[in-house]
Design a protein around this motif. Structure first.
Motif, PDB file in Angstrom:
ATOM      1  N   GLY A  73      44.757  83.063  36.005  1.00  0.00           N
ATOM      2  CA  GLY A  73      43.395  83.549  35.844  1.00  0.00           C
ATOM      3  C   GLY A  73      42.659  82.938  34.670  1.00  0.00           C
ATOM      4  O   GLY A  73      41.546  83.335  34.351  1.00  0.00           O
ATOM      5  N   GLY A  74      43.296  81.974  33.989  1.00  0.00           N
ATOM      6  CA  GLY A  74      42.605  81.254  32.925  1.00  0.00           C
ATOM      7  C   GLY A  74      42.734  81.830  31.525  1.00  0.00           C
ATOM      8  O   GLY A  74      41.985  81.447  30.632  1.00  0.00           O
ATOM      9  N   VAL A  75      43.689  82.749  31.317  1.00  0.00           N
ATOM     10  CA  VAL A  75      43.886  83.313  29.981  1.00  0.00           C
ATOM     11  C   VAL A  75      44.522  82.258  29.084  1.00  0.00           C
ATOM     12  O   VAL A  75      45.460  81.569  29.483  1.00  0.00           O
ATOM     13  CB  VAL A  75      44.786  84.575  30.047  1.00  0.00           C
ATOM     14  N   ARG A  76      43.982  82.137  27.860  1.00  0.00           N
ATOM     15  CA  ARG A  76      44.538  81.174  26.908  1.00  0.00           C
ATOM     16  C   ARG A  76      45.963  81.555  26.536  1.00  0.00           C
ATOM     17  O   ARG A  76      46.252  82.724  26.282  1.00  0.00           O
ATOM     18  CB  ARG A  76      43.683  81.089  25.646  1.00  0.00           C
ATOM     19  N   THR A  77      46.827  80.549  26.484  1.00  0.00           N
ATOM     20  CA  THR A  77      48.248  80.781  26.259  1.00  0.00           C
ATOM     21  C   THR A  77      48.726  80.072  24.997  1.00  0.00           C
ATOM     22  O   THR A  77      48.364  78.926  24.736  1.00  0.00           O
ATOM     23  CB  THR A  77      49.059  80.266  27.468  1.00  0.00           C
ATOM     24  N   LEU A  78      49.538  80.777  24.254  1.00  0.00           N
ATOM     25  CA  LEU A  78      50.165  80.233  23.055  1.00  0.00           C
ATOM     26  C   LEU A  78      51.669  80.245  23.288  1.00  0.00           C
ATOM     27  O   LEU A  78      52.239  81.278  23.643  1.00  0.00           O
ATOM     28  CB  LEU A  78      49.825  81.120  21.845  1.00  0.00           C
ATOM     29  N   ARG A  79      52.302  79.098  23.133  1.00  0.00           N
ATOM     30  CA  ARG A  79      53.761  79.027  23.269  1.00  0.00           C
ATOM     31  C   ARG A  79      54.379  79.145  21.889  1.00  0.00           C
ATOM     32  O   ARG A  79      54.084  78.357  20.986  1.00  0.00           O
ATOM     33  CB  ARG A  79      54.174  77.726  23.930  1.00  0.00           C
ATOM     34  N   LEU A  80      55.233  80.156  21.747  1.00  0.00           N
ATOM     35  CA  LEU A  80      55.900  80.395  20.461  1.00  0.00           C
ATOM     36  C   LEU A  80      57.177  79.575  20.413  1.00  0.00           C
ATOM     37  O   LEU A  80      57.936  79.517  21.367  1.00  0.00           O
ATOM     38  CB  LEU A  80      56.214  81.879  20.316  1.00  0.00           C
TER      39      LEU A  80
END
Length: 84
Positions: A73-80
């Motif tokens: 749905g286009g939510v910004r993602t941060l990979r930890l």
């Protein structure tokens, strides 16, 4: 606008249903109001948002299906990443 079987289809913005555990309000949020953090385990994979009703910072766990829906749905993602 996207094309489906030769037919132009107008698609509106994706909205996600959410609830605040503090004030118990229920509402819809656009993708831009959510953040997704993907960590190395279930404990470190979560999504977060600010409640539009009471202003509380909300953080909820995100399983595989939630991750799939939010990223689709286009939510910004941060990979930890681990610092080890």
């Amino acid at each position: 606008m996207s094309v489906l079987n030769g037919i132009s289809v107008s698609v509106g913005p994706v909205l996600f249903k959410a609830a605040c555990p503090d004030c118990r309000s229920r509402f819809e949020l656009a993708a831009g109001a959510l953040r997704l953090a993907i960590g190395g385990s279930r404990r470190t994979t979560f999504y977060s948002f600010t409640c539009p009703e009471c202003g509380s910072a909300v953080r909820k766990p995100a399983g595989e299906r939630i991750v799939e829906l939010l990223t689709g749905g286009g939510v910004r993602t941060l990979r930890l990443h681990s610092t080890v």
